[in-house]
Design a protein around this motif. Structure first.
Motif, PDB file in Angstrom:
ATOM      1  N   GLU A  29       1.608  23.246-111.480  1.00  0.00           N
ATOM      2  CA  GLU A  29       1.192  22.407-110.756  1.00  0.00           C
ATOM      3  C   GLU A  29       0.684  23.155-109.197  1.00  0.00           C
ATOM      4  O   GLU A  29       1.315  23.414-108.469  1.00  0.00           O
ATOM      5  N   LEU A  30      -0.625  23.334-108.838  1.00  0.00           N
ATOM      6  CA  LEU A  30      -1.326  23.600-106.949  1.00  0.00           C
ATOM      7  C   LEU A  30      -1.695  22.231-106.797  1.00  0.00           C
ATOM      8  O   LEU A  30      -2.881  21.671-107.338  1.00  0.00           O
ATOM      9  N   HIS A 187       1.438  30.836-111.056  1.00  0.00           N
ATOM     10  CA  HIS A 187       1.635  29.822-111.784  1.00  0.00           C
ATOM     11  C   HIS A 187       3.333  28.843-110.918  1.00  0.00           C
ATOM     12  O   HIS A 187       4.478  28.563-111.252  1.00  0.00           O
ATOM     13  N   ILE A 188       3.080  29.548-109.637  1.00  0.00           N
ATOM     14  CA  ILE A 188       4.042  28.537-108.724  1.00  0.00           C
ATOM     15  C   ILE A 188       3.763  26.768-107.862  1.00  0.00           C
ATOM     16  O   ILE A 188       2.630  27.193-108.013  1.00  0.00           O
ATOM     17  N   THR A 189       4.634  26.143-108.538  1.00  0.00           N
ATOM     18  CA  THR A 189       4.633  24.826-108.244  1.00  0.00           C
ATOM     19  C   THR A 189       4.324  24.664-106.324  1.00  0.00           C
ATOM     20  O   THR A 189       4.953  25.646-106.054  1.00  0.00           O
ATOM     21  N   SER A 190       3.223  24.634-106.460  1.00  0.00           N
ATOM     22  CA  SER A 190       2.620  24.804-104.404  1.00  0.00           C
ATOM     23  C   SER A 190       2.246  23.293-104.381  1.00  0.00           C
ATOM     24  O   SER A 190       1.654  22.565-105.760  1.00  0.00           O
ATOM     25  N   ILE A 191       2.150  22.707-103.727  1.00  0.00           N
ATOM     26  CA  ILE A 191       1.194  21.497-102.725  1.00  0.00           C
ATOM     27  C   ILE A 191       0.979  22.043-101.344  1.00  0.00           C
ATOM     28  O   ILE A 191       1.995  23.080-100.571  1.00  0.00           O
ATOM     29  N   PHE A 192       0.081  22.005-100.820  1.00  0.00           N
ATOM     30  CA  PHE A 192      -1.074  22.271 -99.776  1.00  0.00           C
ATOM     31  C   PHE A 192      -1.755  21.442 -98.893  1.00  0.00           C
ATOM     32  O   PHE A 192      -1.930  20.149 -99.778  1.00  0.00           O
ATOM     33  N   VAL A 193      -0.796  20.980 -97.656  1.00  0.00           N
ATOM     34  CA  VAL A 193      -1.517  19.525 -96.893  1.00  0.00           C
ATOM     35  C   VAL A 193      -3.589  20.353 -96.405  1.00  0.00           C
ATOM     36  O   VAL A 193      -3.170  21.403 -95.976  1.00  0.00           O
ATOM     37  N   THR A 194      -4.634  19.356 -96.350  1.00  0.00           N
ATOM     38  CA  THR A 194      -5.849  19.492 -95.784  1.00  0.00           C
ATOM     39  C   THR A 194      -6.167  18.055 -95.500  1.00  0.00           C
ATOM     40  O   THR A 194      -5.612  17.361 -96.063  1.00  0.00           O
ATOM     41  N   HIS A 195      -6.710  18.303 -94.143  1.00  0.00           N
ATOM     42  CA  HIS A 195      -7.490  17.452 -94.398  1.00  0.00           C
ATOM     43  C   HIS A 195      -9.374  17.269 -94.349  1.00  0.00           C
ATOM     44  O   HIS A 195     -10.001  16.671 -94.688  1.00  0.00           O
ATOM     45  N   GLU A 202     -12.119  22.573-103.676  1.00  0.00           N
ATOM     46  CA  GLU A 202     -12.652  23.257-104.751  1.00  0.00           C
ATOM     47  C   GLU A 202     -10.672  24.195-105.318  1.00  0.00           C
ATOM     48  O   GLU A 202     -10.980  24.770-106.286  1.00  0.00           O
ATOM     49  N   VAL A 203     -10.196  23.571-104.676  1.00  0.00           N
ATOM     50  CA  VAL A 203      -8.219  24.758-105.447  1.00  0.00           C
ATOM     51  C   VAL A 203      -7.971  24.473-105.734  1.00  0.00           C
ATOM     52  O   VAL A 203      -7.029  24.433-106.806  1.00  0.00           O
ATOM     53  N   ALA A 204      -7.031  22.838-105.843  1.00  0.00           N
ATOM     54  CA  ALA A 204      -6.574  21.990-106.212  1.00  0.00           C
ATOM     55  C   ALA A 204      -6.757  21.541-107.926  1.00  0.00           C
ATOM     56  O   ALA A 204      -7.579  20.838-108.465  1.00  0.00           O
TER      57      ALA A 204
END
Length: 347
Positions: A29-30, A187-195, A202-204
């Motif tokens: 998951e992203l 398809h790597i499990t990815s977590i990104f931080v954003t404000h 758009e991305v997640a």
């Protein structure tokens, strides 16, 4: 690689950074951690990556407790906002760095390192820059190299801390679309931080909205935008108008001390009152912004403006001028008790 977080707490002195966090991240998951500065999203990311330790709670990778493992043992790739590239190394050597510092028994031979670095540089579409130094690259190119370096060690989990925060608006838009396409390939499990709410939506695959160290809502981009669970989510994601019961808005009267939340594009505007729920207002501003016309109105005697968004086509069929007396009513809204997270009504 799935991630399970249970009852996680983190304090920095008297400051409560994370307050009873419970979260499931699906394999492949992203996921976006979205929220204002100081909400705890970066603290949570750093705990997952092993750069901070939680005070209490559980952190499981695919069902296995990893809290006692240091960052190097977690098989996690990390991409920072400010690239963190080695200035004295070429692009090739930056990407190869993680492979060269592996323990001897795990370290690939030189032929394999060259093959893997070339493959990654092609993946991020920058193989032609392999002999350049970071100072010779644009901000967007540096961030793509930083991502290639994180991927070189073949991580099971990829963590990105505001990866596009240092870039200008146009480059950010291009890179987040590129990141989405890249994730769909790997398809790597990815977590990104954003404000940045637009970036998250758009991305997640899913968005975790955080506030004051707690999770307010977890859902798909459409769920958190169209069906906010709390007043905070309503106000943080997208524009919203607030109608207080003290303002005598017809759609709050039956709920006592309450606030109605209405998106600007969910308001109808007409020359005549359609029914007894219509609110009389005066047009204070009309401004065309691309394909949308923004209209601001105010009730009689009020200085608070109500924002309405109309499509160009809709506006052209019934143009409005400053000073026009019209009526508004929401097509849909949510009502919450004043000073509370408790929802009273939705329509």
């Amino acid at each position: 690689m799935s991630i399970t977080i249970e009852n996680l707490h983190k304090h920095f002195g008297a400051y409560k950074a994370l307050d009873n966090i419970n979260l499931e991240v699906n394999s492949g998951e992203l996921l976006a951690l979205l929220g204002p500065s100081g909400c705890g999203k970066t603290s949570l990311l750093r705990i997952i990556g092993g750069m901070e330790l939680a005070d209490s709670g559980k952190l499981l990778f695919h069902g296995e407790d990893v809290q006692q493992r240091d960052a190097r043992e977690r098989n996690v790739g990390f991409v920072f906002q400010h690239y963190a590239l080695f200035r004295h190394m070429t692009v090739f050597e930056n990407v190869a760095f993680g492979l060269r510092v592996k323990p001897k028994k795990e370290r690939p031979n030189e032929v394999e390192i060259k093959r893997r670095v070339h493959e990654l540089l092609c993946l991020v579409q920058l193989d032609f820059l392999h002999d350049r130094y970071p100072a010779q690259l644009s901000g967007g190119q540096r961030q793509r190299i930083a991502l290639a370096r994180a991927l070189a060690v073949e991580p099971k989990i990829l963590l990105l801390d505001e990866p596009f925060g240092a870039l200008d608006a146009q480059v950010r838009k291009e890179l987040r679309r590129w990141l989405r396409r890249l994730h769909d390939e790997l398809h790597i499990t990815s977590i990104f931080v954003t404000h940045d709410q637009e970036e998250a939506l758009e991305v997640a695959d899913r968005v975790v909205v955080m506030n004051k160290g707690r999770i307010e809502q977890v859902g798909t981009p459409d769920e958190v935008y169209a069906s906010p669970a709390t007043p905070f989510v309503y106000q943080f994601i997208g524009n919203v108008n607030l109608f207080h019961s003290r303002d005598h808005a017809p759609w709050t009267e039956q709920h006592g001390d309450a606030v109605a939340y209405v998106r600007p594009h969910d308001i109808d505007i007409s020359r005549t009152a359609q029914d007894n729920t219509a609110l009389p207002v005066e047009v204070k501003l009309v401004r065309a912004i691309g394909s949308v016309v923004r209209v601001e109105v105010a009730t009689n005697g009020s200085s608070e403006l109500i924002a309405i968004e109309l499509s160009r086509e809709r506006f052209d069929t019934a143009p409005l001028l400053l000073g026009d007396k019209v009526f508004i009513r929401p097509r849909q809204f949510r009502v919450f008790a004043t000073g509370d997270q408790h929802e009273l009504s939705a329509t």
